[in-house]
Design a protein around this motif. Structure first.
Motif, PDB file in Angstrom:
ATOM      1  N   SER A 131       9.484  98.437 -48.926  1.00 38.54           N
ATOM      2  CA  SER A 131      10.093  98.443 -50.247  1.00 38.54           C
ATOM      3  C   SER A 131       9.229  99.271 -51.199  1.00 38.54           C
ATOM      4  O   SER A 131       8.118  99.683 -50.858  1.00 38.54           O
ATOM      5  CB  SER A 131      10.201  97.005 -50.778  1.00 38.54           C
ATOM      6  OG  SER A 131       8.904  96.491 -51.006  1.00 38.54           O
ATOM      7  N   HIS A 132       9.743  99.489 -52.373  1.00 37.05           N
ATOM      8  CA  HIS A 132       8.994 100.252 -53.371  1.00 37.05           C
ATOM      9  C   HIS A 132       7.688  99.525 -53.726  1.00 37.05           C
ATOM     10  O   HIS A 132       6.638 100.158 -53.862  1.00 37.05           O
ATOM     11  CB  HIS A 132       9.851 100.457 -54.620  1.00 37.05           C
ATOM     12  CG  HIS A 132       9.158 101.212 -55.702  1.00 37.05           C
ATOM     13  ND1 HIS A 132       8.847 102.547 -55.591  1.00 37.05           N
ATOM     14  CD2 HIS A 132       8.684 100.806 -56.913  1.00 37.05           C
ATOM     15  CE1 HIS A 132       8.220 102.935 -56.681  1.00 37.05           C
ATOM     16  NE2 HIS A 132       8.117 101.902 -57.500  1.00 37.05           N
ATOM     17  N   ALA A 133       7.758  98.212 -53.842  1.00 33.30           N
ATOM     18  CA  ALA A 133       6.551  97.439 -54.171  1.00 33.30           C
ATOM     19  C   ALA A 133       5.502  97.575 -53.071  1.00 33.30           C
ATOM     20  O   ALA A 133       4.301  97.706 -53.358  1.00 33.30           O
ATOM     21  CB  ALA A 133       6.911  95.969 -54.374  1.00 33.30           C
ATOM     22  N   ASP A 134       5.960  97.570 -51.790  1.00 36.70           N
ATOM     23  CA  ASP A 134       5.012  97.754 -50.686  1.00 36.70           C
ATOM     24  C   ASP A 134       4.357  99.126 -50.744  1.00 36.70           C
ATOM     25  O   ASP A 134       3.156  99.271 -50.498  1.00 36.70           O
ATOM     26  CB  ASP A 134       5.714  97.586 -49.336  1.00 36.70           C
ATOM     27  CG  ASP A 134       6.037  96.145 -49.045  1.00 36.70           C
ATOM     28  OD1 ASP A 134       5.392  95.267 -49.647  1.00 36.70           O
ATOM     29  OD2 ASP A 134       6.935  95.904 -48.211  1.00 36.70           O
ATOM     30  N   SER A 140      -2.294 101.919 -53.537  1.00 36.35           N
ATOM     31  CA  SER A 140      -3.440 101.471 -54.333  1.00 36.35           C
ATOM     32  C   SER A 140      -4.531 100.848 -53.466  1.00 36.35           C
ATOM     33  O   SER A 140      -5.541 100.410 -53.977  1.00 36.35           O
ATOM     34  CB  SER A 140      -2.989 100.470 -55.395  1.00 36.35           C
ATOM     35  OG  SER A 140      -2.525  99.297 -54.773  1.00 36.35           O
ATOM     36  N   GLN A 141      -4.332 100.782 -52.151  1.00 37.23           N
ATOM     37  CA  GLN A 141      -5.293 100.171 -51.242  1.00 37.23           C
ATOM     38  C   GLN A 141      -5.885 101.224 -50.311  1.00 37.23           C
ATOM     39  O   GLN A 141      -5.237 102.200 -49.973  1.00 37.23           O
ATOM     40  CB  GLN A 141      -4.608  99.103 -50.372  1.00 37.23           C
ATOM     41  CG  GLN A 141      -4.045  97.937 -51.138  1.00 37.23           C
ATOM     42  CD  GLN A 141      -5.133  97.039 -51.676  1.00 37.23           C
ATOM     43  OE1 GLN A 141      -6.109  96.775 -51.000  1.00 37.23           O
ATOM     44  NE2 GLN A 141      -4.973  96.594 -52.905  1.00 37.23           N
ATOM     45  N   ALA A 142      -7.121 100.976 -49.917  1.00 35.67           N
ATOM     46  CA  ALA A 142      -7.785 101.811 -48.915  1.00 35.67           C
ATOM     47  C   ALA A 142      -8.116 100.924 -47.727  1.00 35.67           C
ATOM     48  O   ALA A 142      -8.319  99.719 -47.873  1.00 35.67           O
ATOM     49  CB  ALA A 142      -9.058 102.414 -49.483  1.00 35.67           C
TER      50      ALA A 142
END
Length: 189
Positions: A131-134, A140-142
């Motif tokens: 989804s867009h949220a995913d 934003s994560q590494a």
């Protein structure tokens, strides 16, 4: 009509000349429908005294002598109708209607083809896409290369293994790992 011919190597001038010739011919040869209608009304009014006008091609019409004006009067109605049906405005209107019908048919065929294609596709896989949220969270994560733990891009150290730091610390750690042998060398005696 102009007698001067355009330069045949310049297509735009040839097209313009041909359009001007067609307009001039139409203006010169176009029937005056008001005059035709007035003449028809006067002609049929004079014939009305001779008796009823039979339908064109009917047995009563065939029985009339060729000199009878009612025989000619029977042909006037269809002739005027033919003339009206073949005026430029009526032809353009009929052509516009035919082209609109073709456009509607093409749009309907495209719509049907679209429905057929979308019906043939298995759209259930769309539910398995992120989804867009995913996607926002992933961006934003590494992921730590050493332990695989996720952490924010702004974090300076991995919470799982502690690896990381400033770019200078990462560079120093990488340089040290390249220069330090992991397997001790054996001395050949």
């Amino acid at each position: 009509m102009s007698r001067v011919l355009p330069d045949p190597t310049v297509l735009d001038s040839v097209r313009a000349w041909l359009l001007a010739q067609a307009r001039a011919w139409r203006a010169e040869h176009a029937p005056d429908m008001a005059a035709v209608s007035c003449w028809r009304a006067r002609f049929l009014a004079t014939i009305a005294a001779a008796g009823p006008v039979p339908a064109l091609g009917s047995p009563a019409w065939v029985a009339l002598p060729d000199t009878d004006p009612r025989k000619t009067a029977a042909a006037v109605g269809p002739a005027v109708a033919y003339l009206i049906d073949n005026t430029q405005a009526v032809i353009e209107s009929r052509l516009r209607g035919e082209l609109a019908a073709i456009d509607h048919a093409v749009v309907a065929r495209i719509r049907t083809a679209s429905w057929d294609l979308s019906g043939a596709q298995d759209w259930r896989h769309a539910a398995h896409c992120p989804s867009h949220a995913d996607l926002v969270r992933r961006r934003s994560q590494a992921v730590c290369v050493r332990c695989g733990a996720e952490h924010g891009f702004t974090d300076t150290h991995c919470p799982g293994c502690g690896r990381g730091g400033t770019p200078e610390q990462i560079r120093a750690e990488a340089t040290a790992s390249w220069t330090t042998p992991t397997v001790p060398h054996r001395r050949v005696a």
